[in-house]
Design a protein around this motif. Structure first.
Motif, PDB file in Angstrom:
ATOM      1  N   GLN A  48       5.303  -4.490   4.409  1.00  0.00           N
ATOM      2  CA  GLN A  48       4.406  -3.380   4.120  1.00  0.00           C
ATOM      3  C   GLN A  48       4.433  -3.044   2.638  1.00  0.00           C
ATOM      4  O   GLN A  48       3.416  -2.729   2.042  1.00  0.00           O
ATOM      5  N   SER A  51       2.370  -5.597   0.756  1.00  0.00           N
ATOM      6  CA  SER A  51       0.933  -5.407   0.955  1.00  0.00           C
ATOM      7  C   SER A  51       0.434  -4.182   0.187  1.00  0.00           C
ATOM      8  O   SER A  51      -0.699  -4.175  -0.299  1.00  0.00           O
ATOM      9  N   LYS A  52       1.284  -3.177   0.045  1.00  0.00           N
ATOM     10  CA  LYS A  52       0.895  -2.006  -0.742  1.00  0.00           C
ATOM     11  C   LYS A  52       0.742  -2.384  -2.216  1.00  0.00           C
ATOM     12  O   LYS A  52      -0.197  -1.955  -2.881  1.00  0.00           O
ATOM     13  N   TRP A  53       1.687  -3.197  -2.725  1.00  0.00           N
ATOM     14  CA  TRP A  53       1.584  -3.635  -4.117  1.00  0.00           C
ATOM     15  C   TRP A  53       0.354  -4.514  -4.324  1.00  0.00           C
ATOM     16  O   TRP A  53      -0.310  -4.435  -5.346  1.00  0.00           O
ATOM     17  N   ARG A  54       0.076  -5.378  -3.355  1.00  0.00           N
ATOM     18  CA  ARG A  54      -1.092  -6.244  -3.460  1.00  0.00           C
ATOM     19  C   ARG A  54      -2.366  -5.405  -3.503  1.00  0.00           C
ATOM     20  O   ARG A  54      -3.272  -5.666  -4.301  1.00  0.00           O
ATOM     21  N   THR A  55      -2.422  -4.376  -2.678  1.00  0.00           N
ATOM     22  CA  THR A  55      -3.576  -3.479  -2.675  1.00  0.00           C
ATOM     23  C   THR A  55      -3.686  -2.730  -4.000  1.00  0.00           C
ATOM     24  O   THR A  55      -4.772  -2.585  -4.560  1.00  0.00           O
ATOM     25  N   PHE A  56      -2.542  -2.262  -4.510  1.00  0.00           N
ATOM     26  CA  PHE A  56      -2.545  -1.541  -5.779  1.00  0.00           C
ATOM     27  C   PHE A  56      -3.071  -2.415  -6.899  1.00  0.00           C
ATOM     28  O   PHE A  56      -3.919  -1.991  -7.685  1.00  0.00           O
ATOM     29  N   SER A  58      -4.932  -5.111  -6.759  1.00  0.00           N
ATOM     30  CA  SER A  58      -6.349  -5.459  -6.618  1.00  0.00           C
ATOM     31  C   SER A  58      -7.238  -4.283  -7.040  1.00  0.00           C
ATOM     32  O   SER A  58      -8.262  -4.481  -7.702  1.00  0.00           O
ATOM     33  N   ALA A  59      -6.832  -3.065  -6.697  1.00  0.00           N
ATOM     34  CA  ALA A  59      -7.597  -1.892  -7.127  1.00  0.00           C
ATOM     35  C   ALA A  59      -7.481  -1.692  -8.638  1.00  0.00           C
ATOM     36  O   ALA A  59      -8.456  -1.333  -9.304  1.00  0.00           O
TER      37      ALA A  59
END
Length: 89
Positions: A48, A51-56, A58-59
């Motif tokens: 998790q 995935s949070k870092w990946r989302t960060f 990408s944003a």
């Protein structure tokens, strides 16, 4: 022929003298009842977290170019204003 007006219905509010966030019924137990974490829970937290870092990131990549563009426009406007007022040189 006179038209009859519809009589407005009066809204009645009932107040029980409690606040919106009434926390009087919530209590906290005194013991340490935190469940022990297992290896599976730790690996799930790690997944998790990634995935949070990946989302960060990408944003962040999506916002980087517009932010640089906005800062460049503000910088150019500042330089033009300084040139117009004679404070640049």
């Amino acid at each position: 022929m006179a038209k009859k007006k519809k009589k407005k219905e009066k809204i009645v509010y009932y107040d029980d003298n409690s606040t919106i966030s009434d926390m009087s019924g919530v209590s906290r137990s005194r013991g340490n009842s935190a469940p022990k974490s297992t290896k599976q829970d730790q690996s799930l937290k790690q997944v998790q977290g990634t995935s949070k870092w990946r989302t960060f990131w990408s944003a962040f990549k999506m916002m980087l170019l517009p932010t640089v563009f906005a800062l460049a426009v503000i910088g150019v406007l500042y330089l033009l204003l300084m040139l117009a007022t004679g404070n640049l040189f």
